[in-house]
Design an enzyme around this catalytic site. Structure first.
Site, PDB file in Angstrom:
ATOM      1  CE1 TYR A   1      41.316 -21.519  -2.185  1.00  0.00           C
ATOM      2  CE2 TYR A   1      41.194 -23.503  -0.853  1.00  0.00           C
ATOM      3  CZ  TYR A   1      40.735 -22.239  -1.166  1.00  0.00           C
ATOM      4  OH  TYR A   1      39.686 -21.712  -0.467  1.00  0.00           O
TER       5      TYR A   1
ATOM      6  CD  GLU B   1      30.790 -18.100  -1.679  1.00  0.00           C
ATOM      7  OE1 GLU B   1      30.713 -19.303  -1.962  1.00  0.00           O
ATOM      8  OE2 GLU B   1      31.508 -17.295  -2.304  1.00  0.00           O
TER       9      GLU B   1
ATOM     10  CG  LEU C   1      34.025 -22.029  -4.918  1.00  0.00           C
ATOM     11  CD1 LEU C   1      35.032 -21.541  -5.967  1.00  0.00           C
ATOM     12  CD2 LEU C   1      34.761 -22.640  -3.745  1.00  0.00           C
TER      13      LEU C   1
ATOM     14  CE  LYS D   1      38.539 -24.519  -2.965  1.00  0.00           C
ATOM     15  NZ  LYS D   1      37.810 -23.894  -1.869  1.00  0.00           N
TER      16      LYS D   1
HETATM   17  N1  PLP Z   1      32.355 -21.106  -0.899  1.00  0.00           N
HETATM   18  C1  PLP Z   1      33.578 -20.724  -0.543  1.00  0.00           C
HETATM   19  C2  PLP Z   1      33.915 -19.284  -0.497  1.00  0.00           C
HETATM   20  C3  PLP Z   1      34.552 -21.690  -0.178  1.00  0.00           C
HETATM   21  O1  PLP Z   1      35.771 -21.295   0.180  1.00  0.00           O
HETATM   22  C4  PLP Z   1      34.172 -23.053  -0.194  1.00  0.00           C
HETATM   23  C5  PLP Z   1      35.140 -24.086   0.170  1.00  0.00           C
HETATM   24  O2  PLP Z   1      36.249 -23.835   0.537  1.00  0.00           O
HETATM   25  C6  PLP Z   1      32.880 -23.397  -0.562  1.00  0.00           C
HETATM   26  C7  PLP Z   1      31.989 -22.401  -0.921  1.00  0.00           C
HETATM   27  C8  PLP Z   1      32.427 -24.828  -0.592  1.00  0.00           C
HETATM   28  O3  PLP Z   1      33.007 -25.500  -1.670  1.00  0.00           O
HETATM   29  P1  PLP Z   1      33.275 -27.056  -1.619  1.00  0.00           P
HETATM   30  O4  PLP Z   1      31.966 -27.709  -1.323  1.00  0.00           O
HETATM   31  O5  PLP Z   1      33.760 -27.383  -2.983  1.00  0.00           O
HETATM   32  O6  PLP Z   1      34.288 -27.288  -0.547  1.00  0.00           O
END
Ligand code: PLP
Length: 284
Positions: free
Chosen positions: A33, A179, A204, A146
């Site tokens: 997603y 994170e 991620l 993701k």
């Molecule tokens: N890390 C995780 C585990 C996430 O689920 C997300 C966003 O949903 C992020 C980092 C941040 O990613 P982004 O800046 O692309 O939303």
């Protein structure tokens, strides 16, 4: 009236949307997603999100039948149909439905399930900062993909909520922060260096992270991409997290220890402004 959502080529009212009980996204979390922010009716960091969507699919040997132009058109159509000003668009692509089997279905081509929906969100309020807890990171080893396998993050977030806090930062067995539950994590050292964990399979690769680090570098701010511990972050000058729907979120306490003076720090506030302005300027 409910929302208009997108399901496999069709725009339909949300209460008419149907997905098979055999969908592999539902049975195996065999789906990926993206969430893209919508600011003033326009998409923030859209290309980055679509690039990552393709990468996630590739890593799971899936392809998407829509190119970036078509995906942009669908996103825009949903914004229009739902009269969305500020919020987000969620897109999910699963391998499709087939009788339950751990093995990927061999019938070709298996029709993927592609769904999109909008969510209204306030993206403009000034953020007073959140207090967070730390939680063991019990997720699988490919966090760079993701996928919709979000139960561990959901459990950690629920625990934070039950403790009266805004979120949780996840900590690996070696004591290093990976994170946030749905965000990337940062601290600012006493000599004003922005520290965030380096990219690997453990986290991620946030699209907001990418933009914020690029903007920080353009503004001559110091950046260190390396792991850090909760203890280090508790001693930091500032802390914050980033994600598509929270942008730059100040963190003002970790596990009950106040960060700095307990208010969003100057560097965090500056990055919040820079990122917001850039998002308004470049949104599609
Ligand atoms: N890390 C995780 C585990 C996430 O689920 C997300 C966003 O949903 C992020 C980092 C941040 O990613 P982004 O800046 O692309 O939303």
């Amino acid at each position: 009236m409910g929302r208009i959502v997108y399901v496999n080529n069709e725009y339909i009212p949300e209460n008419e949307a149907r997905i098979s009980i055999f969908d592999r996204g539902f049975l195996f979390a065999d789906a990926v997603y993206e969430v893209t922010a919508v600011l003033g009716g326009k998409l923030v960091d859209f290309s980055g999100h679509m690039r990552r969507l393709h990468r996630s699919l590739q890593e799971l040997s899936m392809e998407i039948f829509l190119n970036e132009e078509e995906l942009l058109a669908i996103h825009r159509e949903l914004i229009k149909k739902n009269d969305l000003y500020d919020g987000a668009i969620y897109i999910q692509v699963s391998r499709g439905s087939a009788d339950r089997d751990f093995l990927f279905p061999t019938e070709h081509p298996l029709r993927q399930t592609c769904i999109l929906f909008t969510q209204k969100k306030d993206l403009r309020s000034v953020k007073p900062g959140i207090s967070i807890i730390s939680e063991p990171d019990i997720r699988w080893g490919r966090r760079d993909i993701k996928t919709v396998q979000l139960l561990a993050s959901s459990l950690a977030k629920v625990k934070a909520k039950q403790a009266g806090k805004g979120d949780a930062w996840l900590v690996a067995e070696n004591g290093q922060v990976t994170e946030g539950t749905s965000s990337n994590a940062y601290m600012v050292t006493q000599d004003d260096s922005i520290v965030t964990r380096n990219l690997s399979n453990s986290i991620l690769a946030g699209i907001t992270r990418d933009s914020v680090l690029r903007l920080a570098a353009e503004n001559n701010l110091k950046i260190e991409e390396r792991p850090f511990t909760i203890a280090e972050a508790q001693q930091a000058k500032e802390a914050f997290s980033t994600s598509a729907t929270t942008f730059v979120q100040p963190v003002i306490a970790i596990d009950g220890v106040q960060i700095g003076n307990g208010k969003p720090g100057p560097l965090t506030r500056r990055l919040t402004e820079i990122y917001f302005e850039e998002s308004e300027r470049t949104a599609l």
